[in-house]
Design a protein around this motif. Structure first.
Motif, PDB file in Angstrom:
ATOM      1  N   GLU A 505       0.854  -1.301   0.071  1.00  0.00           N
ATOM      2  CA  GLU A 505      -0.039  -0.041   0.095  1.00  0.00           C
ATOM      3  C   GLU A 505       0.676   1.211  -0.047  1.00  0.00           C
ATOM      4  N   LYS A 506       2.143   1.186   0.753  1.00  0.00           N
ATOM      5  CA  LYS A 506       2.980   2.239   0.635  1.00  0.00           C
ATOM      6  C   LYS A 506       3.725   2.728  -0.638  1.00  0.00           C
ATOM      7  N   ILE A 507       3.486   1.683  -1.422  1.00  0.00           N
ATOM      8  CA  ILE A 507       4.445   1.861  -2.924  1.00  0.00           C
ATOM      9  C   ILE A 507       3.849   2.890  -3.751  1.00  0.00           C
ATOM     10  N   GLN A 508       4.571   4.053  -4.324  1.00  0.00           N
ATOM     11  CA  GLN A 508       4.266   4.946  -5.350  1.00  0.00           C
ATOM     12  C   GLN A 508       5.092   4.860  -6.473  1.00  0.00           C
ATOM     13  N   ILE A 509       4.408   4.826  -7.613  1.00  0.00           N
ATOM     14  CA  ILE A 509       5.232   4.958  -8.623  1.00  0.00           C
ATOM     15  C   ILE A 509       4.793   6.224  -9.583  1.00  0.00           C
ATOM     16  N   MET A 510       5.842   7.058  -9.808  1.00  0.00           N
ATOM     17  CA  MET A 510       5.599   8.400 -10.418  1.00  0.00           C
ATOM     18  C   MET A 510       5.264   8.283 -11.773  1.00  0.00           C
ATOM     19  N   THR A 511       4.475   8.809 -12.471  1.00  0.00           N
ATOM     20  CA  THR A 511       4.212   9.156 -13.915  1.00  0.00           C
ATOM     21  C   THR A 511       4.289  10.567 -14.171  1.00  0.00           C
ATOM     22  N   ASP A 512       4.111  11.143 -15.557  1.00  0.00           N
ATOM     23  CA  ASP A 512       4.308  12.467 -15.851  1.00  0.00           C
ATOM     24  C   ASP A 512       3.245  13.198 -15.362  1.00  0.00           C
ATOM     25  N   THR A 513       2.025  12.486 -14.943  1.00  0.00           N
ATOM     26  CA  THR A 513       0.983  13.491 -14.328  1.00  0.00           C
ATOM     27  C   THR A 513       0.455  13.130 -13.060  1.00  0.00           C
ATOM     28  N   LEU A 514       0.651  11.799 -12.579  1.00  0.00           N
ATOM     29  CA  LEU A 514       0.538  11.684 -11.088  1.00  0.00           C
ATOM     30  C   LEU A 514       1.164  10.459 -10.620  1.00  0.00           C
ATOM     31  N   ALA A 515       1.026  10.033  -9.348  1.00  0.00           N
ATOM     32  CA  ALA A 515       1.546   8.907  -8.680  1.00  0.00           C
ATOM     33  C   ALA A 515       0.583   7.857  -8.866  1.00  0.00           C
ATOM     34  N   ILE A 516       0.982   6.498  -9.028  1.00  0.00           N
ATOM     35  CA  ILE A 516       0.294   5.347  -9.008  1.00  0.00           C
ATOM     36  C   ILE A 516       0.384   4.720  -7.740  1.00  0.00           C
ATOM     37  N   THR A 517      -0.628   4.539  -7.015  1.00  0.00           N
ATOM     38  CA  THR A 517      -0.538   3.950  -5.749  1.00  0.00           C
ATOM     39  C   THR A 517      -1.125   2.114  -6.173  1.00  0.00           C
ATOM     40  N   LEU A 518      -0.777   1.371  -5.305  1.00  0.00           N
ATOM     41  CA  LEU A 518      -1.098   0.087  -5.194  1.00  0.00           C
ATOM     42  C   LEU A 518      -1.628  -0.630  -4.036  1.00  0.00           C
ATOM     43  N   THR A 519      -2.494  -1.520  -4.458  1.00  0.00           N
ATOM     44  CA  THR A 519      -3.201  -2.425  -3.373  1.00  0.00           C
ATOM     45  C   THR A 519      -3.046  -3.980  -3.874  1.00  0.00           C
ATOM     46  N   ALA A 520      -2.993  -4.969  -3.114  1.00  0.00           N
ATOM     47  CA  ALA A 520      -2.993  -6.245  -3.509  1.00  0.00           C
ATOM     48  C   ALA A 520      -4.117  -7.027  -2.703  1.00  0.00           C
ATOM     49  N   SER A 521      -4.466  -8.129  -3.106  1.00  0.00           N
ATOM     50  CA  SER A 521      -5.386  -8.968  -2.625  1.00  0.00           C
ATOM     51  C   SER A 521      -4.600 -10.296  -2.026  1.00  0.00           C
ATOM     52  N   PHE A 522      -4.918 -11.051  -0.812  1.00  0.00           N
ATOM     53  CA  PHE A 522      -4.059 -12.217  -0.586  1.00  0.00           C
ATOM     54  C   PHE A 522      -4.963 -13.309  -0.165  1.00  0.00           C
TER      55      PHE A 522
END
Length: 569
Positions: A505-522
């Motif tokens: 949940e803490k991961i952020q991947i920067m693009t040209d316009t915004l930051a991609i945040t992630l979630t995952a199911s277990f």
């Protein structure tokens, strides 16, 4: 007046060709020798003495007299002056073991005192000494003893006469034994090691290298007289000659094919490769025909042509490999040139041309071949090491996901199968965690596959960073990941899965316009006290536990994602 001139000339001749035992204790008296070759019929000693009294003889100009292959019998003469102070035994030897017939006459004060018959055509027990060379021992009387030697042989007429005190001769024999033992020992050990490698890995160059070295050692044992002394002593005239050239053929052919396979000349020098291959067929076939028709001289010449061609072709293949930027080409050329130089030195020494004949020049061929063998062994060892490294790398790629660096399914199963079997045997706990990145298709479609790949890489890093010692993470396929947790029951696996989920949940991947945040199911499935449900581990396969974790993952997806669900126990 005429008589005085004759006596003066005779005195000069004796002085020029006379060895003084007070000064000469060990050596090759080649420069004291005069010689001639018979024209037609065999001469008697008296007839030979008449020729030596004429001007029809030649003065030897080197330590070894070499007259070529299949030439007419040769007569040699030198004189020994003894002061009579001691009766020390001297050993006279002709150190070429393949000479067929050798006769020596010792004439003292005009009287024949000894006639010694030998050569490899004589049965071993009838020879003057049971020795690898023609040799006998004699205590010279006071005054001058004329030594006449007649040599007849169809093989190479190299005649290195040696005269030594018995004590010095024995010392030389002992030293030669150690020298040959070291050289042959090194080469035999390398040969056997590579033959064993060939048996296990089935690469032709290792087997051919082993045959090449064994062939050379046997050839060396033959032309130094050891085989003929121990094994084939009574095989008859010319057997030594046929054995020598056959063994020359064996190691030359094996060596050339070894070089072909080692350097892979077929790939970049097909004409040279084809030439080498045909030479190793045509010359042996012609030698075989020579054997069938009892043409020893013809076959011997072919053997020497092949032996010389062997060295030349080795260098040619090395230069072609260097031009094609093949690995090990420089070391191969260095080894080939060293062997070529040493073979040339020995050949010229035996031929009595340019290079002096002595123990060192005669044995140069063995030293050169041993050096070449060691360098070629280094090449093979490095090749073997590189082949093993390539295999390790290939196996690593076969079980590793190239994008994330985690195990793929194959790698996961290879690592976990033995661990699973051990856990089942000891009735311990184990759990499986399946992870699926939420909305991964949307990320791919919105931002492109490059960002999708970056998401997979960052999630893999997170899984590796949070994994405990002993956990086995892997990419299961697409956006799915799996973690094998040994020695972990389902309750503890849920805690570990939650820890990973919160880190993703803490991961952020920067693009040209915004930051991609992630979630995952277990989805989590595991044992409790060695039981899965009410079943023992022994009746539950790992695949069934993975299927249970997949069902739990589906439940997490259906309940809104970004959560951890477990299999019902």
């Amino acid at each position: 007046m005429n008589i005085a001139i004759f006596l003066l000339l005779f005195s000069h001749s004796v002085n020029a060709n006379t060895i003084n035992t007070s000064e000469f204790k060990d050596g090759v008296p080649g420069k004291y020798i005069v010689y001639f070759q018979e024209n037609n019929a065999q001469l008697s000693l008296k007839q030979a003495q008449q020729v030596f009294s004429s001007n029809q003889v030649k003065q030897a100009n080197s330590n070894s007299i070499s007259l070529g292959i299949g030439t007419a019998p040769a007569w040699l003469k030198f004189s020994v002056k003894h002061d009579g102070v001691s009766k020390e035994l001297y050993r006279l030897s002709v150190e070429t073991p393949w000479l067929d017939h050798i006769d020596t006459w010792l004439v003292h004060d005009g009287i024949l005192i000894k006639h010694v018959i030998g050569g490899d055509a004589i049965p071993f027990k009838q020879r003057p000494m049971q020795y690898r060379f023609y040799a006998f021992e004699h205590a010279f009387d006071q005054g001058i003893t004329d030594v006449y030697i007649r040599v007849e042989s169809l093989g190479p007429m190299a005649i290195p006469v040696r005269l030594s005190t018995r004590e010095n001769a024995i010392k030389r024999d002992i030293a030669a034994g150690y020298q040959y033992g070291v050289l042959w020992g090194i080469m035999s050990a390398l040969a056997l090691y590579n033959l064993v490698l060939f048996i296990f890995i089935r690469q032709k160059e290792y087997g051919l290298y082993g045959l090449y070295l064994i062939g050379f050692v046997l050839n060396s044992l033959s032309y130094t007289g050891h085989i003929h002394t121990v094994i084939t002593a009574d095989a008859g005239a010319y057997f030594q000659d046929w054995l020598d050239i056959t063994l020359m053929l064996t190691y030359s052919v094996a060596g050339l094919h070894f070089a072909r396979y080692l350097l892979n000349t077929r790939a970049y020098a097909p004409k040279l490769d084809s030439t080498v291959k045909w030479i190793t067929i045509i010359i042996p076939t012609a030698m075989l025909l020579g054997f069938v028709r009892d043409q020893l001289v013809f076959s011997t010449i072919l053997a020497f042509i092949l032996n010389c061609g062997f060295v030349t072709l080795f260098i040619a293949m090395g230069l072609s490999a260097l031009k094609a930027q093949q690995p090990f080409a420089v070391i191969f050329i260095l080894s080939s040139l060293t062997a070529a130089i040493c073979i040339t030195v020995s050949t010229l020494a035996v031929a009595g041309f340019l290079v002096p004949y002595n123990d060192y020049t005669f044995k140069a061929i063995e030293v050169g071949m041993a050096f070449e063998a060691i360098l070629l062994a280094v090449i093979l060892a490095r090749q073997f090491r590189m082949a093993k490294l390539d295999k390790v790398i290939a196996e690593s790629f076969a079980r590793t996901d190239s994008l994330t660096g985690l195990n793929n399914r194959r790698g996961f199963n290879q690592v976990t199968d033995p661990i699973w079997n051990n856990i089942v045997r000891e009735k311990r706990d184990v759990s499986i965690v399946l992870i699926d990145i939420d909305s991964f298709k949307t990320i791919n479609d919105t931002f492109g596959h490059a960002y999708g790949d970056q998401v997979l890489i960052e999630v893999a890093k997170c899984i590796k960073a949070t994994a405990r010692e002993g956990d086995v993470p892997a990419r299961w396929g697409g956006e799915e990941f799996i973690i094998f947790l040994p020695e972990t029951n389902q309750r503890k696996a849920l805690i570990q899965a939650e820890r990973v989920r919160s880190e993703i949940e803490k991961i952020q991947i920067m693009t040209d316009t915004l930051a991609i945040t992630l979630t995952a199911s277990f989805g989590v499935a595991g044992s409790e006290n060695g039981l899965i449900g009410n079943k023992t581990m022994a009746v539950v396969e790992q695949e069934k536990l993975i299927n249970s974790a997949d069902i739990a993952l589906y439940t997490a997806k259906s309940k809104g994602k970004n959560r951890v669900c477990a299999m019902s126990l």
